[in-house]
Design a protein around this motif. Structure first.
Motif, PDB file in Angstrom:
ATOM      1  N   SER A 188      55.253  38.428  36.124  1.00  0.00           N
ATOM      2  CA  SER A 188      55.503  36.982  36.618  1.00  0.00           C
ATOM      3  C   SER A 188      56.663  36.999  37.512  1.00  0.00           C
ATOM      4  CB  SER A 188      55.786  36.152  35.211  1.00  0.00           C
ATOM      5  OG  SER A 188      56.383  34.933  35.745  1.00  0.00           O
ATOM      6  N   THR A 190      58.787  34.414  38.372  1.00  0.00           N
ATOM      7  CA  THR A 190      59.952  33.909  38.050  1.00  0.00           C
ATOM      8  C   THR A 190      60.044  33.668  36.490  1.00  0.00           C
ATOM      9  OG1 THR A 190      59.333  31.655  38.562  1.00  0.00           O
ATOM     10  CG2 THR A 190      60.638  32.823  40.154  1.00  0.00           C
ATOM     11  N   GLY A 191      58.857  33.882  35.808  1.00  0.00           N
ATOM     12  CA  GLY A 191      58.710  33.458  34.242  1.00  0.00           C
ATOM     13  C   GLY A 191      59.846  34.452  33.380  1.00  0.00           C
ATOM     14  N   ASP A 192      59.983  33.853  32.217  1.00  0.00           N
ATOM     15  CA  ASP A 192      60.894  34.680  31.299  1.00  0.00           C
ATOM     16  C   ASP A 192      60.019  35.752  30.845  1.00  0.00           C
ATOM     17  OD1 ASP A 192      62.950  35.294  29.731  1.00  0.00           O
ATOM     18  OD2 ASP A 192      62.335  33.824  28.092  1.00  0.00           O
ATOM     19  N   ARG A 193      60.313  37.005  31.134  1.00  0.00           N
ATOM     20  CA  ARG A 193      59.621  38.242  30.630  1.00  0.00           C
ATOM     21  C   ARG A 193      60.819  39.132  30.319  1.00  0.00           C
ATOM     22  NH1 ARG A 193      56.182  35.249  31.449  1.00  0.00           N
ATOM     23  NH2 ARG A 193      54.230  35.295  32.084  1.00  0.00           N
ATOM     24  N   LYS A 260      65.204  28.141  39.778  1.00  0.00           N
ATOM     25  CA  LYS A 260      64.262  29.387  40.041  1.00  0.00           C
ATOM     26  C   LYS A 260      64.657  30.361  41.340  1.00  0.00           C
ATOM     27  CE  LYS A 260      60.418  27.339  37.588  1.00  0.00           C
ATOM     28  NZ  LYS A 260      58.849  27.122  37.661  1.00  0.00           N
ATOM     29  N   GLN A 265      61.367  38.321  40.487  1.00  0.00           N
ATOM     30  CA  GLN A 265      62.339  39.007  40.015  1.00  0.00           C
ATOM     31  C   GLN A 265      62.291  40.449  39.826  1.00  0.00           C
ATOM     32  OE1 GLN A 265      61.945  38.235  35.310  1.00  0.00           O
ATOM     33  NE2 GLN A 265      59.810  37.271  36.056  1.00  0.00           N
TER      34      GLN A 265
END
Length: 685
Positions: A188, A190-193, A260, A265
């Protein structure tokens, strides 16, 4: 070369006008001629400076044989092709060793298909990782040999982190290598991973696992702790012993309205792991000095294109090969021969039409001291590297590496009124605990003219913390008042200019916001004959200016200059006839050179242009003291005299690849090669 620019007379509005009379004659495209510069090898003396040798104008320019070795470290397969080319292809053509290191497998969702075809395609992360590898091998083989099917040797190698990586060597050109660490990617933008380089960096997970490609010779899965990733990258640096490292931007900033990240990331945290590895490698005894260049990623979509059509077309062709656009299975695997996700948009979001350095574009890193000697500065091994040529000419000596590490590429320098030289830059602090990662402005100055430099002094940062803007500050620009007090200006993560002024007692006042919106790139500064300072900064549409109303006073602005869009990289120097300041920049999507003169005596008029000038290229234009120096389309340094009545610029190409930007001055042109050497082209008398 860093010089004190002079403006004359007029009000603030008048001082920001463009003179009507062109100072540079219209360029006529001429066949560049080649000449060989004097070079100063690290820790060695250079030969006596003699007139440079020349080849016939019709003879092609070849890169000089030099001990340059490049390592590129990116998060995903294709980051190098999108964000580092044409620098990649230029290095490959030079014949010097080049190794590309891919931190993650780039497995994404495992679906190797155009978005319109994805619904009926089975997901297989190992096969998709293999397809991306096949695409990269084809792209590199084609750039080097002309054939995308030129074969590779694939072997497993142990890593310093205790696992195994894949190393591919191009049989036809074994100096070209690809290393696949095959660490799991975030999946992802920018998602929380948590299970990602991001999560590993921040300690949210103790270790991060692998994602092996289906055809890899690496025989077993593995995991890495944070320290093991750093050790692995540092071990590869020790194995390949580069003189130059290309890497992604570790501080691309955030969107203020959402918080964001502006970039992927994996790009950001892959770059931070690389920074940590470079800091560790800097302590390894006996390694070659290493220069570093950071490249902007996704944010380039919002900015003017930097490449001329010919260069952009060649870059797109390489991406089309990687994307397996023709669908011909010539790689011999069922996984596929390229990245079909990219095939839907091989140009990215305008990425094949541009390349942009995140920092390191200063053209003010050579200064003359009070005794008449010249000093040049760069960053090697994260430390300030200094060269010196004694008064009256002769051999350059250096580099001497000053104490204190962590410096970012892109220092700038100024000569103070008493003849001392001061250097300014930014430093990255890789700290654990509450302070964490941060970038700060630092400075050092000679204790006496021609003397040694004092310890680095931190001027802090206008940023509230890394979480707010990823410590995204530009390299600094500096003006100096007649009493020696400096004003440091930089762009902050909210894309405004901020400044910090030196006080009469030598201390520094607080950071204050100067304003401006959508400011990108590094600002540049100049000082007029009365001691008033001026600062210029680019937006995607124009150039803004700030000025001091009185010598030593605060900078005020911004004022719109009325200039057209630029490719952001600016340089400012004294005009050749000494009347005012000349601002140099490039026309977007062309490589054409442009200049505007600020003298305070005429209304705004069209800029002076050097269309194409036979060199194209991208990046800053150094145009001081009768000499012009640019990066050419070949990547080689191009130099020419300019500003002389009736003279037509005749370009000469120096046969070496260089980092950052050149610095042109009265005595010659300086550039730092990818070999870590100072290359000096004396001015012709």
């Amino acid at each position: 070369m860093g010089v004190t620019a002079v403006l004359v007379g007029g009000t603030f509005a008048g001082l920001l006008s463009v003179t009507g009379a062109p100072r540079t004659p219209t360029a006529h495209a001429a066949q560049p001629k080649a000449k060989t510069p004097v070079t100063a090898a690290p820790s060695q003396k250079v030969p006596s400076q003699t007139a440079p040798s020349r080849t016939a104008p019709s003879q092609p320019v070849r890169a000089q044989k030099a001990p340059a070795s490049v390592v590129q470290i990116v998060a995903h397969p294709d980051d190098d092709l999108f964000f580092m080319n044409p620098d990649v292809s230029q290095s490959l053509r030079s014949g010097s060793p080049l190794t590309s290191v891919y931190l993650t497998a780039g497995e994404s969702d495992g679906v190797n298909a155009r978005p319109r075809d994805a619904a009926g395609t089975l997901a297989d992360k190992a096969d998709y990782a293999e397809a991306r590898q096949n695409g990269i091998r084809a792209a590199y083989a084609e750039m080097v040999t002309g054939s995308r099917t030129s074969p590779w040797e694939r072997v497993a190698i142990p890593t310093a982190g205790g696992a195994t990586a894949e190393m591919d060597t191009l049989r036809a050109e074994p100096q070209v290598k690809l290393v696949w660490l095959q660490i799991r990617e975030a999946g992802s933008t920018t998602g929380d991973r948590p299970h990602s380089l991001n999560g590993l960096w921040h300690g949210r997970i103790p270790a991060l696992g692998s994602q092996r490609s289906s055809g890899t010779p690496v025989g077993a899965d593995f995991t890495y702790t944070k320290d093991q990733v750093v050790a692995t990258i540092a071990g590869l640096l020790d194995r390949f012993r580069p003189t130059f490292v290309r890497m992604q931007d570790p501080s691309p900033g955030t969107y203020p309205e959402t918080g964001k990240l502006r970039d992927h990331q994996d790009h950001l945290y892959g770059a931070r792991f690389t920074q940590a590895a470079l800091a560790r490698y800097a302590d390894v005894p006996g390694h070659p000095h290493v220069g570093v260049q950071n490249y902007l990623g996704y944010p380039t979509s919002l900015l003017p294109h930097t490449l001329d059509p010919e260069t952009a077309g060649a870059k797109l062709k390489t991406l089309e090969t990687y994307a397996w656009l023709d669908g011909v299975n010539d790689c011999g695997t069922a996984a596929g021969c390229g990245d079909l996700k990219v095939a839907a948009r091989p140009g990215g979001r305008g990425w094949t039409q541009t390349v942009r350095y995140a920092r390191g574009t200063s053209t003010s890193w050579v200064q003359r001291d009070g005794a008449g000697g010249l000093h040049a500065f760069s960053v090697l091994d994260g430390r300030l590297a200094a060269w010196r040529q004694p008064a009256g000419g002769g051999a350059w000596r250096g580099p001497v590496l000053l104490p204190g590490g962590g410096l970012d590429s892109g220092v700038t320098s100024v000569t103070l009124p008493d003849g001392r030289i001061a250097v300014f830059g930014t430093r990255t602090v890789l700290a654990d605990g509450p302070a964490g990662y941060r970038r700060e402005v630092v400075t050092t100055a000679q204790a006496a003219p021609g003397g040694v430099f004092a310890a680095w002094r931190s001027l802090g940062t206008p940023e509230r913390g890394d979480a707010d803007g990823t410590s995204d500050i530009s390299a600094p620009a500096v003006t100096v008042a007649g009493d020696g007090r400096a004003t440091v200006v930089l762009r902050d993560s909210r894309h405004r200019l901020t400044a910090r002024e030196q006080l009469a007692d030598g201390g520094w006042g607080p950071w204050r916001v100067l304003g401006g919106t959508d400011v990108y790139g590094d600002p540049v500064a100049a000082t007029d004959g009365t001691g008033r300072g001026y600062v210029f900064a680019s937006t995607p549409k124009t150039v803004l200016a700030w000025a001091q109303q009185r010598p030593g006073g605060p900078l005020t602005g911004p004022v719109r200059t009325g200039l057209p869009a630029t490719t952001l990289a600016l340089s400012a120097s004294a005009a050749p006839d000494g009347d005012g300041v000349r601002l140099w920049f490039r026309k977007p999507a062309s490589g054409d050179l442009r200049s505007a003169d600020f003298s305070g005596v005429a209304p705004v008029s069209p800029v002076t242009e050097l269309p194409g000038a036979g060199v194209a290229g991208f990046g800053p234009v150094s145009g001081g003291d009768g000499l012009l120096a640019v990066r050419s389309r070949t990547g080689f340094l191009a130099t020419a005299p300019h500003g002389r009545a009736g003279a037509r610029p005749v370009w000469s190409l120096e046969g070496f690849l260089f980092s950052g930007a050149p610095d042109a001055g009265t005595d010659g042109v300086a550039a730092i090669g990818l070999d870590g050497r100072l290359h000096w082209t004396p001015a012709e008398r």
